[in-house]
Structures are given as structure tokens and as C-alpha cells.
Design a protein around this motif. Structure first.
Motif, PDB file in Angstrom:
ATOM      1  N   GLU A 137      -1.411   6.293  -6.787  1.00 42.88           N
ATOM      2  CA  GLU A 137      -0.735   5.507  -7.819  1.00 42.88           C
ATOM      3  C   GLU A 137      -1.381   5.704  -9.193  1.00 42.88           C
ATOM      4  OE1 GLU A 137       1.458   2.395  -6.443  1.00 42.88           O
ATOM      5  OE2 GLU A 137       0.697   0.971  -7.914  1.00 42.88           O
ATOM      6  N   ALA A 138      -2.666   6.063  -9.230  1.00 40.00           N
ATOM      7  CA  ALA A 138      -3.341   6.309 -10.511  1.00 40.00           C
ATOM      8  C   ALA A 138      -4.496   7.260 -10.263  1.00 40.00           C
ATOM      9  CB  ALA A 138      -3.854   5.001 -11.099  1.00 40.00           C
ATOM     10  N   VAL A 139      -4.844   8.011 -11.309  1.00 40.42           N
ATOM     11  CA  VAL A 139      -5.887   9.034 -11.189  1.00 40.42           C
ATOM     12  C   VAL A 139      -6.852   8.865 -12.353  1.00 40.42           C
ATOM     13  CG1 VAL A 139      -6.302  11.532 -11.150  1.00 40.42           C
ATOM     14  CG2 VAL A 139      -4.227  10.623 -10.125  1.00 40.42           C
ATOM     15  N   ALA A 140      -8.165   8.814 -12.092  1.00 38.25           N
ATOM     16  CA  ALA A 140      -9.147   8.712 -13.179  1.00 38.25           C
ATOM     17  C   ALA A 140      -9.075   9.964 -14.050  1.00 38.25           C
ATOM     18  CB  ALA A 140     -10.553   8.527 -12.600  1.00 38.25           C
ATOM     19  N   THR A 141      -9.484   9.798 -15.312  1.00 40.85           N
ATOM     20  CA  THR A 141      -9.280  10.867 -16.304  1.00 40.85           C
ATOM     21  C   THR A 141      -9.994  12.169 -15.933  1.00 40.85           C
ATOM     22  OG1 THR A 141     -11.116   9.912 -17.498  1.00 40.85           O
ATOM     23  CG2 THR A 141      -8.891   9.332 -18.266  1.00 40.85           C
ATOM     24  N   ASP A 142     -11.094  12.061 -15.175  1.00 47.64           N
ATOM     25  CA  ASP A 142     -11.870  13.272 -14.879  1.00 47.64           C
ATOM     26  C   ASP A 142     -11.469  13.943 -13.567  1.00 47.64           C
ATOM     27  OD1 ASP A 142     -12.771  11.151 -13.339  1.00 47.64           O
ATOM     28  OD2 ASP A 142     -14.815  11.922 -13.226  1.00 47.64           O
ATOM     29  N   VAL A 143     -10.469  13.392 -12.863  1.00 37.80           N
ATOM     30  CA  VAL A 143     -10.136  13.946 -11.536  1.00 37.80           C
ATOM     31  C   VAL A 143      -9.166  15.114 -11.673  1.00 37.80           C
ATOM     32  CG1 VAL A 143      -8.911  13.450  -9.373  1.00 37.80           C
ATOM     33  CG2 VAL A 143     -10.589  11.826 -10.254  1.00 37.80           C
ATOM     34  N   GLN A 144      -9.534  16.216 -11.051  1.00 42.17           N
ATOM     35  CA  GLN A 144      -8.672  17.406 -11.016  1.00 42.17           C
ATOM     36  C   GLN A 144      -8.086  17.534  -9.608  1.00 42.17           C
ATOM     37  OE1 GLN A 144      -8.828  19.865 -13.726  1.00 42.17           O
ATOM     38  NE2 GLN A 144     -10.021  18.283 -14.780  1.00 42.17           N
ATOM     39  N   GLY A 145      -6.937  18.133  -9.520  1.00 41.20           N
ATOM     40  CA  GLY A 145      -6.417  18.526  -8.199  1.00 41.20           C
ATOM     41  C   GLY A 145      -5.561  17.481  -7.511  1.00 41.20           C
ATOM     42  N   PHE A 146      -5.487  16.255  -8.036  1.00 44.90           N
ATOM     43  CA  PHE A 146      -4.594  15.236  -7.471  1.00 44.90           C
ATOM     44  C   PHE A 146      -3.749  14.635  -8.594  1.00 44.90           C
ATOM     45  CE2 PHE A 146      -8.052  14.994  -4.259  1.00 44.90           C
ATOM     46  CZ  PHE A 146      -7.296  15.234  -3.116  1.00 44.90           C
ATOM     47  N   SER A 147      -2.502  14.289  -8.276  1.00 45.09           N
ATOM     48  CA  SER A 147      -1.597  13.700  -9.278  1.00 45.09           C
ATOM     49  C   SER A 147      -0.948  12.445  -8.707  1.00 45.09           C
ATOM     50  CB  SER A 147      -0.462  14.670  -9.615  1.00 45.09           C
ATOM     51  OG  SER A 147      -0.984  15.916  -9.970  1.00 45.09           O
ATOM     52  N   VAL A 148      -0.487  11.596  -9.605  1.00 49.10           N
ATOM     53  CA  VAL A 148       0.272  10.410  -9.192  1.00 49.10           C
ATOM     54  C   VAL A 148       1.452  10.870  -8.340  1.00 49.10           C
ATOM     55  CG1 VAL A 148       1.748   8.537 -10.062  1.00 49.10           C
ATOM     56  CG2 VAL A 148      -0.450   9.047 -11.184  1.00 49.10           C
ATOM     57  N   GLY A 149       1.658  10.195  -7.222  1.00 42.09           N
ATOM     58  CA  GLY A 149       2.773  10.539  -6.326  1.00 42.09           C
ATOM     59  C   GLY A 149       2.363  11.423  -5.162  1.00 42.09           C
ATOM     60  N   ASP A 150       1.165  12.028  -5.226  1.00 43.39           N
ATOM     61  CA  ASP A 150       0.717  12.851  -4.090  1.00 43.39           C
ATOM     62  C   ASP A 150       0.491  11.972  -2.859  1.00 43.39           C
ATOM     63  OD1 ASP A 150       0.659  15.183  -5.566  1.00 43.39           O
ATOM     64  OD2 ASP A 150      -1.533  15.210  -5.816  1.00 43.39           O
ATOM     65  N   GLU A 151       0.892  12.481  -1.705  1.00 46.46           N
ATOM     66  CA  GLU A 151       0.578  11.807  -0.433  1.00 46.46           C
ATOM     67  C   GLU A 151      -0.783  12.314   0.027  1.00 46.46           C
ATOM     68  OE1 GLU A 151       4.635  10.706   1.759  1.00 46.46           O
ATOM     69  OE2 GLU A 151       4.069  12.811   2.006  1.00 46.46           O
ATOM     70  N   VAL A 152      -1.693  11.407   0.291  1.00 45.57           N
ATOM     71  CA  VAL A 152      -3.061  11.802   0.643  1.00 45.57           C
ATOM     72  C   VAL A 152      -3.544  11.030   1.862  1.00 45.57           C
ATOM     73  CG1 VAL A 152      -3.802  12.504  -1.686  1.00 45.57           C
ATOM     74  CG2 VAL A 152      -3.980  10.090  -1.004  1.00 45.57           C
ATOM     75  N   PHE A 153      -4.577  11.558   2.509  1.00 45.51           N
ATOM     76  CA  PHE A 153      -5.253  10.828   3.577  1.00 45.51           C
ATOM     77  C   PHE A 153      -6.753  11.072   3.449  1.00 45.51           C
ATOM     78  CE2 PHE A 153      -5.598  14.000   7.394  1.00 45.51           C
ATOM     79  CZ  PHE A 153      -5.591  15.119   6.570  1.00 45.51           C
ATOM     80  N   GLY A 154      -7.550  10.184   4.030  1.00 47.16           N
ATOM     81  CA  GLY A 154      -8.986  10.393   3.913  1.00 47.16           C
ATOM     82  C   GLY A 154      -9.801   9.302   4.579  1.00 47.16           C
ATOM     83  N   MET A 155     -11.068   9.646   4.793  1.00 47.07           N
ATOM     84  CA  MET A 155     -12.065   8.670   5.240  1.00 47.07           C
ATOM     85  C   MET A 155     -12.850   8.305   3.979  1.00 47.07           C
ATOM     86  SD  MET A 155     -15.058   9.046   8.120  1.00 47.07           S
ATOM     87  CE  MET A 155     -16.183  10.108   7.232  1.00 47.07           C
TER      88      MET A 155
END
Ligand code: NAP
Length: 336
Positions: A81-99
Motif C-alpha cells: 500500500e505504501a513504499v518508503a522513499t529509499d526502497v527499490q524494486g517494489f511498487s504500490v499494488g505489488d502482491e508480496v509475501f514474506g517472513m
């Protein structure tokens, strides 16, 4: 209801499933390096109930201080839903999973409508699987991966002085104990993918499930002790681990290895006498490894089995289900 709050499951005290409280909490603020994920599904894992119980089964020196109220959980699948200014490689709307942030905790966590996650802990969700199945993958999948395929980090090992080293699996005989559980059912499939001959140990109800996942042999531990049946094994992945793990030493070939997934220190003298390595590690968040694992999920080479699904509000029932044992695959909470 304020728009700055979200539904969560929080703990205000240690105890049984009844201490899980469904309540509002602030939506986490995004820090540098993080993305805000709208959570669709949450995979539940043993560390969730270890925390809920106050880590009473761990040695006192292992019990971390817990800042109440605390949100539980590590594993999510959702949409950015939101991405910090320094984050590369992910955009709003991407479906993600993680631990998220395992093994540390105390910050934003999984049993919630939103989680602020370090981008480095996430990977794009495999398009071919839904959020429920993706949410079941991270901790169990990364544990199997880091034990069997590649450790993937140079952090000190809290469980032993040596770095844990996976072994080549092609053409080897691998016994997976607790094979139907979260870690076990993924470990069976990863070992098969790597070309091993796999012996699955579980209670009899899981035999057809494990054979469908590729197990070559099956031992029902409720009928016979697996350590009396298996022999000449190259590697035992004992997801049950703990104080009984040493019984597997005698199933191993000289040069073989025993990997207890839950803390267990078998007799070092006996291991040395038999020429067997014993090695453990603690799983760590790792987005790039999860991306590799995700490609296997997308291709259908490995599948996540779903034991049961509960809405977030019923997290208590999910923990009661877990306490009932005999888990086949993963228990998942649905959030939207
Ligand atoms: N080192 C790490 O970083 C790490 C990471 C993740 C998990 N873990 C630990 O690994 C363990 C397994 O985690 P999980 O998520 O896979 O748990 P899980 O999903 O609860 O699975 C446990 C499985 O063990 C089976 N089982 C129970 N008693 C057994 C026995 N006596 N012999 C053989 N199988 C038995 C159960 O089914 P049946 O009895 O019906 O066969 C169940 O399928 C936990 O203790 C967890 O804390 C460690």
C-alpha cells in the motif's frame, strides 16, 4: 473508527489461546527501508504460540523481554500500500509475501490488517498461488531452505559455534521426521527436487498426502519407532527435534548428518563415534531466498498444503487447532 487504526490480534499477557485479543491498534508507520503491506493472509507458526505462552518451554536465558501489548506473527501475504522513499524494486499494488523481521520482534507484526515490513524480508508473491497458500510458505519454506539448500547469511549461529552447512542431496537418502507439518512437507518436496530418496515419518493419517508430495517411503511412527526401521540414511531432518533427536543417530551412515530443527543436543560422543555430523540453525528472514522458493511454488514443483483456515477474528480457534497437533501443512488466518 479512526482511519489510523487497524484490526489486530494482540497479547496483553502470556497464556493459552484465550489471551489472544482481537482489537484496534495504530497502523504502523513506515520507516526507511520498509513497505506497508495490506495483509490478506497470515501463516501461523510455532514461534507464535511460544510467544503467547511466554516461551515457557525455552531455557530462561533464551526468553526475550516482551513489550506488551504485542502483535503476534511473522508470515504474511498481501498487497503493498505504501513504499518508503529509499526502497527499490517494489511498487504500490505489488502482491508480496514474506517472513517479517524473524527472529527479532516487538515492532510491527503479522496478525493485523497492515504490517510495515523491511523490503529485504519480502518477495513478489508467486502469481500462480493465492494469498492463503503464499502466507503459509515463508517461515516453513525458509527453514527447509536454510537447513537443506542454502544458509544464505553470515550471521552468528545462536545454536552452535559453527556455521550450519547444508549437504548435497542428489542421490542421497533423506529421512524427514514430522514430515506432514509446516516445515516437514516442504522439506520433503525440496529434497525430492534436489534428487534425494525421501523417507517420510509421520502418523499414519498422512501417508497418502506424503506419497503424493513425492515421499518414496513412509514410516508411521505410531506403529513402529522410525529409528528401529530406517538405516543407512545420509541425512535426517528431524523437525520434531528436542531431547529425543539423538535416537536418529543410529539410522545414519558414517559421514551422515542429523539436523534437528527444534533445539536438541544429542550425545556428542556417540555422534563422533558414529562419524555423524549434528548441525542446527535458526531461520532468518530473507526476501531473495523466498523469491527463489517462490519460483518453485509458481512452477508447481513445490506446493504449500493448507491444513485449515480461520478469519483473523478467530485466531484463538486457529491456536486451539494447532494445539490439537497432527497438522498437515499450514494453518492460515484470512484478513480480507
Ligand atoms: N530452527 C528454526 O529456526 C525453526 C524454524 C521453524 C520451526 N522450527 C521448529 O520446528 C518444529 C516444527 O515446526 P512446524 O512448523 O513444522 O510444526 P507443525 O506444522 O506443528 O508440524 C509438526 C508435525 O510433527 C508431527 N509430529 C508430532 N509428533 C511427532 C512424532 N513423535 N514423530 C513424528 N512426527 C510428529 C505432527 O503430525 P503427526 O503427529 O500427525 O505426524 C505435525 O505434522 C517446531 O518445534 C518449531 O518450533 C524451528
Amino acid at each position: 473508527m479512526s482511519t489510523d487504526t487497524m484490526k489486530t490480534i494482540r497479547l496483553h499477557e502470556f497464556g493459552g489461546p484465550e489471551v489472544l485479543r482481537y482489537e484496534e491498534a495504530p497502523i504502523p508507520e513506515l520507516k526507511l527501508g520498509e513497505v506497508l503491506v495490506r495483509v490478506h493472509a497470515v501463516g501461523i507458526n510455532p514461534p507464535d504460540w511460544y510467544l503467547r505462552d511466554g516461551y515457557k518451554d525455552l531455557p530462561p536465558e533464551w526468553r526475550p523481554p516482551v513489550p506488551f501489548p504485542v502483535i503476534l506473527g511473522s508470515d504474511v501475504s498481501g498487497v503493498i500500500e505504501a513504499v518508503a522513499t529509499d526502497v527499490q524494486g517494489f511498487s504500490v499494488g505489488d502482491e508480496v509475501f514474506g517472513m517479517v523481521r524473524f527472529p527479532s520482534f516487538g515492532e510491527s507484526a503479522a496478525y493485523a490488517e497492515y504490517v510495515a515490513a523491511p523490503a529485504s524480508d519480502l518477495a513478489l508473491k508467486p502469481a500462480g498461488i493465492d494469498h492463503v497458500h503464499a502466507a503459509g510458505a515463508p517461515m516453513s519454506g525458509l527453514t527447509a531452505w536454510q537447513f537443506l539448500i542454502e544458509l544464505g547469511h553470515n550471521e552468528p549461529n545462536p545454536l552452535q559455534p559453527e556455521r550450519h552447512r547444508p549437504l548435497p542431496l542428489s542421490g542421497k537418502t533423506v529421512l524427514v521426521n514430522g514430515a506432514a507439518g509446516g516445515v516437514g512437507h516442504l522439506a520433503v518436496q525440496l529434497a525430492k527436487w534436489k534428487g534425494a530418496h525421501v523417507i517420510a515419518v509421520a502418523s499414519g493419517m498422512h501417508e497418502s498426502f506424503l506419497r503424493e508430495l513425492g515421499a518414496d517411503e513412509f514410516i508411521d511412527y505410531t506403529k513402529s519407532p522410525p529409528e528401529d526401521i530406517a538405516h543407512d540414511v545420509d541425512l535426517v531432518l528431524d523437525t520434531l527435534g528436542g531431547p529425543t533427536t539423538g535416537r536418529f543417530l543410529r539410522t545414519l551412515k558414517r559421514g551422515g548428518a542429523l539436523f534437528p530443527v527444534f533445539l536438541g543436543y544429542p550425545d556428542a560422543e556417540e555422534a563422533a563415534k558414529r562419524g555423524v555430523i549434528v548441525s542446527m540453525t535458526q531461520v532468518r528472514s530473507n526476501g531473495p531466498q523466498l523469491a527463489e522458493f517462490g519460483r518453485l511454488l509458481d512452477a508447481g514443483t513445490v506446493r504449500v498444503a493448507n491444513d485449515s483456515t480461520f478469519p483473523l477474528v478467530d485466531a484463538r480457534k486457529a491456536h486451539e487447532r494447532a494445539a490439537g497437533g497432527h497438522i498437515q501443512g499450514k494453518i492460515v488466518l484470512t484478513v480480507v
